[in-house]
Scaffold this motif. Sequence first.
Motif, PDB file in Angstrom:
ATOM      1  N   THR A  42       0.892  -1.235  -0.091  1.00  0.00           N
ATOM      2  CA  THR A  42      -0.010   0.127   0.160  1.00  0.00           C
ATOM      3  C   THR A  42       0.855   1.273   0.118  1.00  0.00           C
ATOM      4  O   THR A  42       1.735   1.472   0.868  1.00  0.00           O
ATOM      5  CB  THR A  42      -0.964  -0.056   1.188  1.00  0.00           C
ATOM      6  OG1 THR A  42      -0.051   0.114   2.444  1.00  0.00           O
ATOM      7  CG2 THR A  42      -1.994  -1.023   1.240  1.00  0.00           C
ATOM      8  N   VAL A  43       0.626   2.239  -0.787  1.00  0.00           N
ATOM      9  CA  VAL A  43       1.477   3.267  -1.130  1.00  0.00           C
ATOM     10  C   VAL A  43       0.762   4.562  -1.233  1.00  0.00           C
ATOM     11  O   VAL A  43      -0.233   4.598  -2.054  1.00  0.00           O
ATOM     12  CB  VAL A  43       2.362   3.007  -2.382  1.00  0.00           C
ATOM     13  CG1 VAL A  43       3.320   4.263  -2.887  1.00  0.00           C
ATOM     14  CG2 VAL A  43       3.366   1.722  -2.475  1.00  0.00           C
ATOM     15  N   PRO A 167      -8.613  -6.468 -10.106  1.00  0.00           N
ATOM     16  CA  PRO A 167      -7.387  -5.786 -10.715  1.00  0.00           C
ATOM     17  C   PRO A 167      -6.196  -6.072  -9.942  1.00  0.00           C
ATOM     18  O   PRO A 167      -6.238  -6.626  -8.675  1.00  0.00           O
ATOM     19  CB  PRO A 167      -7.745  -4.321 -10.524  1.00  0.00           C
ATOM     20  CG  PRO A 167      -8.535  -4.274  -9.536  1.00  0.00           C
ATOM     21  CD  PRO A 167      -9.461  -5.348  -9.543  1.00  0.00           C
ATOM     22  N   ASP A 168      -4.965  -6.103 -10.271  1.00  0.00           N
ATOM     23  CA  ASP A 168      -3.742  -6.368  -9.875  1.00  0.00           C
ATOM     24  C   ASP A 168      -3.396  -5.003  -9.082  1.00  0.00           C
ATOM     25  O   ASP A 168      -2.429  -5.180  -8.220  1.00  0.00           O
ATOM     26  CB  ASP A 168      -2.590  -6.558 -10.988  1.00  0.00           C
ATOM     27  CG  ASP A 168      -2.850  -7.942 -11.575  1.00  0.00           C
ATOM     28  OD1 ASP A 168      -3.345  -8.975 -11.162  1.00  0.00           O
ATOM     29  OD2 ASP A 168      -2.741  -7.861 -12.970  1.00  0.00           O
ATOM     30  N   ILE A 169      -3.543  -3.706  -9.455  1.00  0.00           N
ATOM     31  CA  ILE A 169      -3.097  -2.814  -8.889  1.00  0.00           C
ATOM     32  C   ILE A 169      -4.479  -1.780  -9.100  1.00  0.00           C
ATOM     33  O   ILE A 169      -5.016  -1.696  -9.953  1.00  0.00           O
ATOM     34  CB  ILE A 169      -2.105  -2.185  -9.264  1.00  0.00           C
ATOM     35  CG1 ILE A 169      -1.387  -1.073  -8.749  1.00  0.00           C
ATOM     36  CG2 ILE A 169      -2.105  -1.774 -10.915  1.00  0.00           C
ATOM     37  CD1 ILE A 169      -0.110  -0.604  -9.112  1.00  0.00           C
ATOM     38  N   THR A 200      -4.541  -6.776  -3.501  1.00  0.00           N
ATOM     39  CA  THR A 200      -4.237  -5.921  -4.570  1.00  0.00           C
ATOM     40  C   THR A 200      -3.145  -5.054  -3.932  1.00  0.00           C
ATOM     41  O   THR A 200      -3.063  -4.783  -2.772  1.00  0.00           O
ATOM     42  CB  THR A 200      -5.616  -4.963  -4.932  1.00  0.00           C
ATOM     43  OG1 THR A 200      -6.781  -5.792  -5.140  1.00  0.00           O
ATOM     44  CG2 THR A 200      -5.336  -4.294  -6.125  1.00  0.00           C
ATOM     45  N   THR A 201      -2.543  -4.661  -5.227  1.00  0.00           N
ATOM     46  CA  THR A 201      -1.432  -3.424  -4.677  1.00  0.00           C
ATOM     47  C   THR A 201      -2.423  -2.006  -4.668  1.00  0.00           C
ATOM     48  O   THR A 201      -3.024  -1.906  -5.645  1.00  0.00           O
ATOM     49  CB  THR A 201      -0.463  -3.467  -5.861  1.00  0.00           C
ATOM     50  OG1 THR A 201       0.205  -4.736  -5.759  1.00  0.00           O
ATOM     51  CG2 THR A 201       0.782  -2.237  -5.230  1.00  0.00           C
ATOM     52  N   LEU A 202      -2.314  -1.112  -3.802  1.00  0.00           N
ATOM     53  CA  LEU A 202      -2.768   0.177  -3.735  1.00  0.00           C
ATOM     54  C   LEU A 202      -2.147   1.113  -3.774  1.00  0.00           C
ATOM     55  O   LEU A 202      -0.835   1.245  -2.926  1.00  0.00           O
ATOM     56  CB  LEU A 202      -3.720   0.102  -2.300  1.00  0.00           C
ATOM     57  CG  LEU A 202      -4.403   1.380  -2.232  1.00  0.00           C
ATOM     58  CD1 LEU A 202      -5.563   1.637  -3.052  1.00  0.00           C
ATOM     59  CD2 LEU A 202      -4.990   1.373  -0.693  1.00  0.00           C
TER      60      LEU A 202
END
Length: 232
Positions: A42-43, A167-169, A200-202
Amino acid sequence: MSDSFSSETILQVHELQKTVPTSDGELTILTSVNLEIKKGRTVAITGVSGSGKTTLLSLLAGLDTPSSGSICLDGQRISDLDEDGRAAVRQQRVGFVFQSFHLLPHLSALENVMLPLELAGERDAHGIATGLLQRVGLEHRVKHLPKHLSGGEQQRVAIARAFATSPDILFADEPTGNLDMHNSARIADLLFTMNRERGTTLVLVTHDMQLAGRCQDVYTMENGHLRLRERS
């Protein structure tokens, strides 16, 4: 940063530059941005208005193209693709949550969530969308148009839609920016919980440092430059 791509990396940015023409000449929005994001992280990207953070998010998501530099999404160099190619990547790999919700006004909550599933050829779009709206607590509002939903409810529909195609991201641009304190907290909880559940990547842009602080990695945009904030 090297051009090699680790299997644990989902997004890699190398020497990204974005300039736009103005009446006074070229305006540089982003300068030599480098970034690597691991899968499942998470970014947050923070910064004052005009610092370039939303421009960066648009580039990372394939909504715009850089003036120079490269963007690789899970090993695919999306910065080299044309609009059709980037659109295909977005449809297959990327989810979005926007500050202004971006729901289609003539479609019901259910139809808004079904739309990306139908575009992807999902045969059970109705069932998946119904389940997602139940997950965000809107099973009683599935037939309502956006204009008949509160801001918090509209954003919950948007979150359900964002996760519809697994989704992947997921990119979120000021996801709580149009909401009051109560709804902001509820939306943030929902976004992080669903992101964790689905692996998921956020990547989110926000000026809310409390929201940013919930992310594992926090970056700041300053005058077109990106830097990682050190944790205290």
